[in-house]
Scaffold this motif. Structure first.
Motif, PDB file in Angstrom:
ATOM      1  N   SER A  21      33.077  46.608  47.200  1.00 34.74           N
ATOM      2  CA  SER A  21      33.265  46.593  45.750  1.00 34.74           C
ATOM      3  C   SER A  21      32.987  45.189  45.219  1.00 34.74           C
ATOM      4  O   SER A  21      33.188  44.197  45.916  1.00 34.74           O
ATOM      5  CB  SER A  21      34.693  46.993  45.379  1.00 34.74           C
ATOM      6  N   VAL A  23      33.750  43.213  41.504  1.00 35.27           N
ATOM      7  CA  VAL A  23      34.303  43.291  40.158  1.00 35.27           C
ATOM      8  C   VAL A  23      33.857  42.077  39.353  1.00 35.27           C
ATOM      9  O   VAL A  23      34.007  40.932  39.806  1.00 35.27           O
ATOM     10  CB  VAL A  23      35.832  43.355  40.187  1.00 35.27           C
ATOM     11  N   THR A  77      32.415  47.265  37.561  1.00 33.86           N
ATOM     12  CA  THR A  77      32.507  47.248  39.015  1.00 33.86           C
ATOM     13  C   THR A  77      31.261  47.851  39.635  1.00 33.86           C
ATOM     14  O   THR A  77      30.739  48.871  39.173  1.00 33.86           O
ATOM     15  CB  THR A  77      33.748  48.013  39.486  1.00 33.86           C
TER      16      THR A  77
END
Length: 120
Positions: A21, A23, A77
């Motif tokens: 991920s 962000v 994201t």
């Protein structure tokens, strides 16, 4: 300014999966094309996958069919689902984003990287 923070790296065995991920935060007005890159020891940094703001994707031949890039614009994201991992996927993975700030400047931003190690 904007910041990118990656997470999700780790040590896995060949054939296993990981999901990275990334962000984005800061004074962001819009995020354009985003992507994942990787840098393995002794090699040049290489493109893994990109996705445009419209959802068009592009993959390196080495990861096609195994990796999936996606983005959630509501959460700023970026994701990279990595399946059927191989030892040659071992690298530090970085996210990159083209970001238009609320003050009107557009720049490319990079995350700090997350280590992915595939080993038995």
């Amino acid at each position: 300014q904007a910041q990118l923070v990656e997470s999700g790296g780790g040590l896995v065995q060949p054939g296993e999966s990981l999901k990275l991920s990334c962000v984005a935060s800061g004074n962001i007005f819009r995020i354009y094309t985003v992507g994942w890159y990787r840098h393995a020891p002794g090699k040049q940094r290489e493109l893994v996958a990109t996705v445009t703001s419209g959802g068009s994707t592009n993959y390196a031949d080495s990861v096609k069919g195994r990796f999936t890039i996606s983005r959630d614009n509501t959460k700023n994201t970026l994701y990279l689902q990595m399946n059927s991992l191989k030892p040659e996927d071992t690298a530090v993975y970085y996210c990159k984003a083209g970001i238009l700030l609320a003050i009107g400047n557009t720049n490319d931003y990079w995350g700090q990287g997350t280590q992915v190690t595939v080993s038995s």
